[in-house]
Design an enzyme around this catalytic site. Sequence first.
Site, PDB file in Angstrom:
ATOM      1  N   ARG A 134       0.602  -1.073   0.003  1.00 59.56           N
ATOM      2  CA  ARG A 134       0.129  -0.039  -0.083  1.00 59.56           C
ATOM      3  C   ARG A 134       0.767   0.952  -0.087  1.00 59.56           C
ATOM      4  NH1 ARG A 134      -2.921  -2.700   4.082  1.00 59.56           N
ATOM      5  NH2 ARG A 134      -4.258  -4.009   3.062  1.00 59.56           N
ATOM      6  N   LYS A 150       3.124  11.993 -11.153  1.00 65.50           N
ATOM      7  CA  LYS A 150       2.704  10.466 -12.374  1.00 65.50           C
ATOM      8  C   LYS A 150       3.729   9.592 -12.349  1.00 65.50           C
ATOM      9  CE  LYS A 150       0.095  14.095 -14.659  1.00 65.50           C
ATOM     10  NZ  LYS A 150       0.049  14.382 -16.517  1.00 65.50           N
ATOM     11  N   GLU A 194      11.801  18.572 -24.619  1.00 61.88           N
ATOM     12  CA  GLU A 194      10.562  19.751 -23.317  1.00 61.88           C
ATOM     13  C   GLU A 194      11.416  21.056 -22.719  1.00 61.88           C
ATOM     14  OE1 GLU A 194       7.590  17.691 -23.062  1.00 61.88           O
ATOM     15  OE2 GLU A 194       8.655  15.087 -23.501  1.00 61.88           O
ATOM     16  N   LYS A 252       8.698  23.148 -13.636  1.00 59.35           N
ATOM     17  CA  LYS A 252       7.407  21.932 -14.531  1.00 59.35           C
ATOM     18  C   LYS A 252       6.784  21.858 -12.414  1.00 59.35           C
ATOM     19  CE  LYS A 252       6.520  17.315 -14.595  1.00 59.35           C
ATOM     20  NZ  LYS A 252       6.162  16.534 -15.052  1.00 59.35           N
ATOM     21  N   GLU A 284      -3.381  16.949 -12.725  1.00 64.79           N
ATOM     22  CA  GLU A 284      -4.212  18.024 -13.357  1.00 64.79           C
ATOM     23  C   GLU A 284      -5.563  18.044 -13.364  1.00 64.79           C
ATOM     24  OE1 GLU A 284      -1.648  15.399 -16.580  1.00 64.79           O
ATOM     25  OE2 GLU A 284      -3.197  16.369 -17.716  1.00 64.79           O
ATOM     26  N   ARG A 290      -2.067  22.408 -15.325  1.00 67.46           N
ATOM     27  CA  ARG A 290      -1.093  20.734 -15.635  1.00 67.46           C
ATOM     28  C   ARG A 290      -1.401  20.670 -17.354  1.00 67.46           C
ATOM     29  NH1 ARG A 290       1.341  16.218 -11.766  1.00 67.46           N
ATOM     30  NH2 ARG A 290       2.804  15.746 -12.857  1.00 67.46           N
ATOM     31  N   ASN A 334       1.273  19.871 -21.626  1.00 64.43           N
ATOM     32  CA  ASN A 334       1.103  19.327 -23.180  1.00 64.43           C
ATOM     33  C   ASN A 334       1.058  20.167 -23.933  1.00 64.43           C
ATOM     34  OD1 ASN A 334       0.016  16.852 -22.061  1.00 64.43           O
ATOM     35  ND2 ASN A 334      -1.680  17.245 -21.630  1.00 64.43           N
ATOM     36  N   HIS A 388       2.321  18.554 -27.708  1.00 62.41           N
ATOM     37  CA  HIS A 388       2.088  16.746 -27.336  1.00 62.41           C
ATOM     38  C   HIS A 388       0.807  16.146 -28.168  1.00 62.41           C
ATOM     39  CE1 HIS A 388       5.578  17.182 -24.268  1.00 62.41           C
ATOM     40  NE2 HIS A 388       4.786  16.323 -24.395  1.00 62.41           N
ATOM     41  N   HIS A 405       1.297  13.456 -30.606  1.00 60.38           N
ATOM     42  CA  HIS A 405       0.354  12.134 -30.717  1.00 60.38           C
ATOM     43  C   HIS A 405       0.313  11.639 -31.447  1.00 60.38           C
ATOM     44  CE1 HIS A 405       0.082  12.486 -25.931  1.00 60.38           C
ATOM     45  NE2 HIS A 405       1.216  12.690 -26.533  1.00 60.38           N
ATOM     46  N   HIS A 457       9.724  10.579 -29.196  1.00 59.96           N
ATOM     47  CA  HIS A 457       9.112  11.312 -28.975  1.00 59.96           C
ATOM     48  C   HIS A 457       9.401  12.560 -28.753  1.00 59.96           C
ATOM     49  CE1 HIS A 457       5.859  12.643 -25.290  1.00 59.96           C
ATOM     50  NE2 HIS A 457       7.360  13.607 -25.037  1.00 59.96           N
TER      51      HIS A 457
HETATM   52  N1  LIG Z   1       5.538  10.212 -14.829  1.00 57.10           N
HETATM   53  C1  LIG Z   1       5.555  11.145 -16.112  1.00 57.10           C
HETATM   54  O1  LIG Z   1       5.180  12.710 -15.260  1.00 57.10           O
HETATM   55  C2  LIG Z   1       5.779  11.209 -17.491  1.00 57.10           C
HETATM   56  C3  LIG Z   1       6.283  12.431 -18.180  1.00 57.10           C
HETATM   57  C4  LIG Z   1       7.141  11.982 -19.339  1.00 57.10           C
HETATM   58  C5  LIG Z   1       7.057  11.420 -19.631  1.00 57.10           C
HETATM   59  N2  LIG Z   1       7.510   9.477 -18.939  1.00 57.10           N
HETATM   60  C6  LIG Z   1       7.238   8.496 -19.873  1.00 57.10           C
HETATM   61  O2  LIG Z   1       8.884   8.459 -19.596  1.00 57.10           O
HETATM   62  C7  LIG Z   1       9.352   7.480 -20.511  1.00 57.10           C
HETATM   63  C8  LIG Z   1       9.652   8.333 -21.500  1.00 57.10           C
HETATM   64  O3  LIG Z   1      11.644   8.340 -20.586  1.00 57.10           O
HETATM   65  P1  LIG Z   1      12.580   8.434 -21.555  1.00 57.10           P
HETATM   66  O4  LIG Z   1      12.272   9.481 -22.599  1.00 57.10           O
HETATM   67  O5  LIG Z   1      13.750   8.923 -20.508  1.00 57.10           O
HETATM   68  O6  LIG Z   1      12.413   7.289 -22.535  1.00 57.10           O
HETATM   69  P2  LIG Z   1      13.498   5.835 -21.883  1.00 57.10           P
HETATM   70  O7  LIG Z   1      12.841   5.651 -20.005  1.00 57.10           O
HETATM   71  O8  LIG Z   1      13.079   4.808 -22.471  1.00 57.10           O
HETATM   72  O9  LIG Z   1      14.948   6.407 -21.269  1.00 57.10           O
HETATM   73  C9  LIG Z   1      15.601   6.466 -23.189  1.00 57.10           C
HETATM   74  C10 LIG Z   1      17.082   5.205 -23.029  1.00 57.10           C
HETATM   75  O10 LIG Z   1      17.922   5.564 -22.637  1.00 57.10           O
HETATM   76  C11 LIG Z   1      18.849   4.372 -21.734  1.00 57.10           C
HETATM   77  N3  LIG Z   1      19.249   5.644 -21.238  1.00 57.10           N
HETATM   78  C12 LIG Z   1      18.770   6.161 -19.753  1.00 57.10           C
HETATM   79  N4  LIG Z   1      19.683   6.851 -19.188  1.00 57.10           N
HETATM   80  C13 LIG Z   1      20.927   6.812 -19.655  1.00 57.10           C
HETATM   81  C14 LIG Z   1      22.155   6.734 -19.582  1.00 57.10           C
HETATM   82  N5  LIG Z   1      22.571   7.880 -18.366  1.00 57.10           N
HETATM   83  N6  LIG Z   1      23.071   6.878 -20.148  1.00 57.10           N
HETATM   84  C15 LIG Z   1      22.437   5.715 -21.217  1.00 57.10           C
HETATM   85  N7  LIG Z   1      21.988   5.389 -21.484  1.00 57.10           N
HETATM   86  C16 LIG Z   1      20.448   5.382 -20.805  1.00 57.10           C
HETATM   87  C17 LIG Z   1      17.332   3.285 -21.351  1.00 57.10           C
HETATM   88  O11 LIG Z   1      18.042   1.959 -21.210  1.00 57.10           O
HETATM   89  C18 LIG Z   1      16.227   3.835 -22.912  1.00 57.10           C
HETATM   90  O12 LIG Z   1      16.918   2.616 -24.024  1.00 57.10           O
HETATM   91  C19 LIG Z   1       7.721   7.148 -21.637  1.00 57.10           C
HETATM   92  O13 LIG Z   1       7.234   6.729 -21.178  1.00 57.10           O
HETATM   93  C20 LIG Z   1       7.131   7.969 -20.774  1.00 57.10           C
HETATM   94  O14 LIG Z   1       5.457   7.883 -21.088  1.00 57.10           O
HETATM   95  C21 LIG Z   1       6.503  10.389 -18.471  1.00 57.10           C
HETATM   96 ZN   LIG Z   2       6.498  14.712 -23.455  1.00 60.64          ZN
END
Ligand SMILES: NC(=O)c1ccc[n+]([C@@H]2O[C@H](COP(=O)([O-])OP(=O)(O)OC[C@H]3O[C@@H](n4cnc5c(N)ncnc54)[C@H](O)[C@@H]3O)[C@@H](O)[C@H]2O)c1
Ligand SMILES: [Zn+2]
Length: 392
Positions: A121, A143, A202, A244, A254, A258, A262, A265, A269, A281
Site C-alpha cells: 500500500r 505521475k 521538453e 514544472k 491535472e 497542468r 501538453n 503533445h 501523439h 517522443h
Molecule cells: N511520469 C511523468 O510525468 C512522465 C512525463 C514524461 C514522460 N514520461 C514517460 O517517460 C518515458 C520516456 O522516458 P525517457 O525519454 O527517459 O525514455 P527511456 O526511459 O526509454 O530512456 C531512453 C533510453 O536511454 C537509456 N538510458 C537511460 N539513461 C541512460 C544513460 N544515462 N546512459 C545511457 N543510456 C541511458 C534507456 O535504457 C533507454 O534505452 C515514457 O514512457 C513516458 O510515458 C512520464
Molecule cells: Zn513529452
Amino acid sequence: MPHVDLQLSDRSYRVAIEPGALRRVGSIAREHAPSPRCAVLVDDAVAGTHGATAIDALRAAGFEPLVHELRASEKEKSLEATTGAYRAMLAAGLDRKCPVIAVGGGIVGDVAGFVAATYLRGVPFIQIPTTLLAMVDASVGGKTGVNFPLPGSPGEPDVGAAADAALGKNLIGAFWQPRAVVIDPETLRTLPERHLRCGLAECVKHGILRDASLFDFIDANAAAILALEQQVLTTLIERSVAIKARIVEADEREAGVRALLNLGHTFAHAIEPIVELDLHHGEAVAIGMVAAARCALHAGSIDAGDVDRIARLLASLQLPTRLPKPVDAHGLLRAMTYDKKTEGGRFRLILPEMIGRARIAEDVPANLIVHAWRDAGASADDTASSVETSGG
Ligand SMILES: NC(=O)c1ccc[n+]([C@@H]2O[C@H](COP(=O)([O-])OP(=O)(O)OC[C@H]3O[C@@H](n4cnc5c(N)ncnc54)[C@H](O)[C@@H]3O)[C@@H](O)[C@H]2O)c1
Ligand SMILES: [Zn+2]
C-alpha cells in the site's frame, strides 16, 4: 547544492541537482528512510555504470540494497514488470519502511514509482533520473504508471492517438510523489545524443510555456548544452524543473493548468506512432510545438517573429521542425480527433501566445490545424471542411 523545492504540504520534497550528486544518494536516502534495506529498480542499460555508483553510495550509507533490473521499453512498461519487482521484494522480505529507488530514464521511473505506490500500500520513493527527459519532466510531479492494452481496442491501429490507446499508454497508474529526486547531470555523458536532444525539446517547451528567459538561456547556450558542459546543464535542469514544479504545485492532479505541459503533445501523439517517420517522443514534440505555434499564428494570437524563434531554436538543437516525410494532413487530424475533439469539429489545444506564455484553447477550428500540418510538410489537397464531419 542547487535544488528546487516542491511545496505540496505533507508531500513536499527537494529536487537536488549537481554534478556528482549520484555519490551523495546514500546520505540523501538516509534522511528519508531509516530502514536498513532498500530496493533499487534500475534500468539495465545503466546498471553497470550509474546504477553501480548509486548502489555503492547506498551501501556506504549503511543500506543493504536489493537490486532489480528493468528493461526500458514501452512494451515492458507493464504490469508484468511490476509483478517481477513485487516478487523480488517480497522474496527479500522488504517491509513498508524500505524505500524504492529508481535509477534510469522515464520508463523505469514510471514503473518503479508505481511499484512504490502499490507495494504494501505504498512505500517511500526516490527518483534518480538518468535521461534529460526524466530529469526535467518524468521524475518530477508524482505521475507513475504502466501501459495496459485496451480490451477490444480497434484491431492494431498504426496511427495516432488510436495506436497509443492500443498500447494503452500509462492507463494504469497512481499519483505518488517521491520523497526526493537526485539529479546528477554527469550521468548524461553516457546518454545517446538523440535522447539528449529529446529532453531538450521538453526544456524548450517549459521556456515557451512560462519562462522567456529560460528560452533565451537555451538559445544563448545551445552549443555548451550539446557539449554537456556541466555548469550550463545544471542551470538548464534547475530552471526547467522549477517551471514544472510551479505548475505541479498549482495543479497536482491535472485538473487545470497542468494541461499546459501538453504543449505540442496533441500534435506529437498523431505522428509519434507512425513507424515510417521514425520519430522519438521529443522529436515529435518539437514538430508538434512548431505546429501549435503555427496554429496560433493562423488564429492571429502570436507574432510571426516568435514562431520563427521557436522553430530556429529547435533547429539549432538539431531537433526536427517539419515532418521528415509527407503524411496526409487529414489523416493526422483524424488521429488527433480520437480523444481531443469537442463539439462541432473544434479542438482543445495548448497554444503559445508569445515566448513565455501559453493558454488552453478550447475551440480551435479543424481548418487551422490542417493549415499548420501543411506548414509542417503534410500533404492536403482539399479543404478542411470535409474533415469536420469525419472521424471522431
Ligand atoms: N511520469 C511523468 O510525468 C512522465 C512525463 C514524461 C514522460 N514520461 C514517460 O517517460 C518515458 C520516456 O522516458 P525517457 O525519454 O527517459 O525514455 P527511456 O526511459 O526509454 O530512456 C531512453 C533510453 O536511454 C537509456 N538510458 C537511460 N539513461 C541512460 C544513460 N544515462 N546512459 C545511457 N543510456 C541511458 C534507456 O535504457 C533507454 O534505452 C515514457 O514512457 C513516458 O510515458 C512520464
Ligand atoms: Zn513529452
